[in-house]
Enzyme design. Structure first.
Site, PDB file in Angstrom:
ATOM      1  CG  ASN A  82      15.369 -43.073 -50.315  1.00  0.00           C
ATOM      2  OD1 ASN A  82      14.269 -42.656 -49.835  1.00  0.00           O
ATOM      3  ND2 ASN A  82      16.163 -43.342 -49.397  1.00  0.00           N
ATOM      4  CG  PHE A 132       8.361 -49.062 -41.674  1.00  0.00           C
ATOM      5  CD1 PHE A 132       8.129 -48.464 -40.383  1.00  0.00           C
ATOM      6  CD2 PHE A 132       7.364 -48.935 -42.565  1.00  0.00           C
ATOM      7  CE1 PHE A 132       7.219 -47.742 -40.038  1.00  0.00           C
ATOM      8  CE2 PHE A 132       6.016 -48.401 -42.168  1.00  0.00           C
ATOM      9  CZ  PHE A 132       5.770 -47.836 -40.889  1.00  0.00           C
TER      10      PHE A 132
HETATM   11  N1  CTP Z   1      17.434 -48.533 -41.189  1.00  0.00           N
HETATM   12  C1  CTP Z   1      18.271 -47.564 -40.602  1.00  0.00           C
HETATM   13  N2  CTP Z   1      19.549 -46.970 -40.891  1.00  0.00           N
HETATM   14  C2  CTP Z   1      19.901 -47.536 -42.073  1.00  0.00           C
HETATM   15  C3  CTP Z   1      19.276 -48.473 -42.818  1.00  0.00           C
HETATM   16  C4  CTP Z   1      17.855 -48.571 -42.442  1.00  0.00           C
HETATM   17  O1  CTP Z   1      17.807 -46.958 -39.362  1.00  0.00           O
HETATM   18  N3  CTP Z   1      21.249 -47.214 -42.380  1.00  0.00           N
HETATM   19  C5  CTP Z   1      16.096 -48.552 -40.751  1.00  0.00           C
HETATM   20  C6  CTP Z   1      14.871 -48.157 -41.850  1.00  0.00           C
HETATM   21  O2  CTP Z   1      14.482 -46.734 -40.979  1.00  0.00           O
HETATM   22  C7  CTP Z   1      13.789 -49.134 -41.449  1.00  0.00           C
HETATM   23  C8  CTP Z   1      14.716 -50.234 -41.348  1.00  0.00           C
HETATM   24  O3  CTP Z   1      16.096 -50.104 -40.954  1.00  0.00           O
HETATM   25  O4  CTP Z   1      13.080 -48.916 -40.523  1.00  0.00           O
HETATM   26  C9  CTP Z   1      14.787 -51.191 -42.486  1.00  0.00           C
HETATM   27  O5  CTP Z   1      15.179 -50.380 -43.719  1.00  0.00           O
HETATM   28  P1  CTP Z   1      15.330 -51.247 -45.113  1.00  0.00           P
HETATM   29  O6  CTP Z   1      15.891 -50.163 -46.140  1.00  0.00           O
HETATM   30  O7  CTP Z   1      14.047 -51.779 -45.461  1.00  0.00           O
HETATM   31  O8  CTP Z   1      16.242 -52.153 -44.917  1.00  0.00           O
HETATM   32  P2  CTP Z   1      17.997 -52.085 -44.452  1.00  0.00           P
HETATM   33  O9  CTP Z   1      18.220 -52.649 -43.074  1.00  0.00           O
HETATM   34  O10 CTP Z   1      18.738 -50.947 -44.954  1.00  0.00           O
HETATM   35  O11 CTP Z   1      18.447 -53.385 -45.269  1.00  0.00           O
HETATM   36  P3  CTP Z   1      18.435 -53.787 -46.964  1.00  0.00           P
HETATM   37  O12 CTP Z   1      18.786 -52.147 -47.662  1.00  0.00           O
HETATM   38  O13 CTP Z   1      19.518 -54.510 -47.217  1.00  0.00           O
HETATM   39  O14 CTP Z   1      17.178 -54.261 -47.448  1.00  0.00           O
END
Ligand code: CTP
Length: 402
Positions: A208, A322
């Site tokens: 990403n 976050f």
């Molecule tokens: N995060 C994590 N592990 C993952 C995905 C996310 O630890 N596999 C953590 C990120 O570091 C961040 C938080 O979860 O602190 C939210 O990440 P975000 O990408 O906004 O959301 P997701 O939980 O992945 O949900 P979605 O993609 O459905 O919005």
């Protein structure tokens, strides 16, 4: 953090003297007031006018002309310093200070100051390794003088080795640390940052746009506020901040293993990384050749949610996540806060200009466990980092004194 601070910048004679100009610019940009003292040989490399123009203050070069001022010049310079930085510092000046010699303006001012002193040596590698120099540095370190080690590289004298002045940015960060309010002393802050990469074959991956800037800014700010900082980062173009324990990872699985292992040590965990939610079910050992298929379907499987796993075992730790959103910001962020068992979530709409991935600013909303929401304006990522740490310090009962 340097706003309004008074820094005396001593410049000695060495080819690296030009880098002190860049350092001065960083200090001035951060709002510090700088008073430059140059040795006679420093003036052979850079003119006082350069420093004078950029600092907006007269440059001090001469011990005796200052006696004509109303105050005794070297004493007033020594007294007004919140921090005294000597960059580049030569073996000669360090040797003189170690021997208690004060025979020019710089060494006299150093003798008279009660401020913290940071020496940033730059010299030929053989001088650096000379036992005479080593003894001087050890003696001064034992007396409480600070040193930022030179870096290794091609030296102006033609030798290769340790002796180069570190990047001005590294000297700047060390100065911030020395001037920092140590309200997070005693805390261990674990920060994750950057993207993860999920390998498809040896030359391709899913990832990403995360640059790692937000997480690195948090790590830098926490270190400057006295915390021990462990930074786990996916691939980024950034240099790890000075003084943090840095662990580079590539994939989400590697980030999970590292985060779980280092979590044991942490009292505060801040998960700023943009973890890829999926990884290919299989990763080819060989490069996938295009002749073989006209169309390609890749099957992905879910990666573990590292933050949710940390939430299950967090205990008394403060856990901050976050939320990068493109719609229903508050609703989605609150759901993550609750489901992942967080104390605080930093939500941002990544589609907004001036927010999100790969920019130097961010526009965030802080959501707390008790339902409170705090909106912050567009700020630099460094400012967001400090506000976030202010709030965490309050949660830890360590309200910050300004
Ligand atoms: N995060 C994590 N592990 C993952 C995905 C996310 O630890 N596999 C953590 C990120 O570091 C961040 C938080 O979860 O602190 C939210 O990440 P975000 O990408 O906004 O959301 P997701 O939980 O992945 O949900 P979605 O993609 O459905 O919005």
């Amino acid at each position: 953090m340097l706003k309004g601070k008074k820094i005396v910048l001593g410049v000695c004679g060495g080819i690296a003297a030009y880098k002190a100009v860049e350092l001065l610019r960083l200090y001035v940009k951060a709002g510090a007031e700088i008073f430059v003292v140059m040795t006679r040989s420093a003036q052979e490399f850079v003119t006082p006018l350069t420093f004078q123009t950029l600092s907006g203050n007269p440059v001090h070069t001469d011990l005796f002309s200052l006696y004509q001022e109303r105050e005794i010049g070297h004493i007033s310079l020594a007294d007004r310093a919140d921090l005294f930085v000597v960059a580049p510092a030569t073996a000669n000046v360090i040797g003189k200070v170690a021997a208690g010699i004060a025979d020019d303006l710089l060494t006299t001012t150093l003798m008279a100051t009660k401020a913290s002193v940071l020496f940033v040596p730059a010299m030929n590698v053989n001088m650096w390794e000379n036992p005479l120099y080593r003894q001087n540095e050890e003696k001064l370190s034992a007396l409480g003088y600070h040193f930022l080690e030179p870096v290794t590289g091609a030296l102006a004298c033609g030798w290769e080795g340790k002796g180069k002045l570190p990047d001005p940015q590294a000297i700047f960060e060390e100065s911030e640390w020395l001037l920092g309010n140590a309200d997070l002393a005693g805390e261990t802050v674990l920060v994750t940052a950057g993207p993860t990469r999920e390998e498809l074959d040896p030359v391709r991956f899913l990832s990403n746009y995360s640059s790692g800037k937000m997480g690195f800014a948090i790590a830098r700010a926490a270190r400057n506020r006295g915390a021990r900082v462990i930074l786990i980062a996916g691939p980024t173009c950034l240099n790890p901040p000075c003084g943090v324990e840095f662990h580079a990872v590539v994939s989400a699985l590697q980030m999970r293993d590292a985060a779980m292992a280092w979590m044991e040590d942490a009292s505060i965990v801040i998960k700023a990384a943009a973890v890829a939610d999926y990884r290919p079910v299989t990763s080819s050992r060989e490069k996938i050749k295009k002749e073989k298929t006209r169309e390609m379907t890749v099957h992905y499987q879910k990666n573990p949610d590292i933050l949710a796993e940390l939430g299950q075992v967090k205990g008394e730790r403060i856990l901050v996540g976050f939320a990068a959103e493109t719609e229903d910001l508050l609703e989605n962020a609150r759901k993550k806060l609750v489901e992942k068992n967080l104390d605080l979530i930093v939500a941002n709409d990544v589609t907004q200009a001036g927010a999100g991935f790969d920019v130097d600013t961010n526009i965030v909303r802080l959501l707390y466990r008790d339902g409170a929401v705090e909106d912050l304006p567009q700020l630099s990522k460094d400012e967001v980092a400090h506000i976030l740490l202010d709030r965490i310090a309050v949660m830890r009962g360590k309200d910050r004194e300004e």
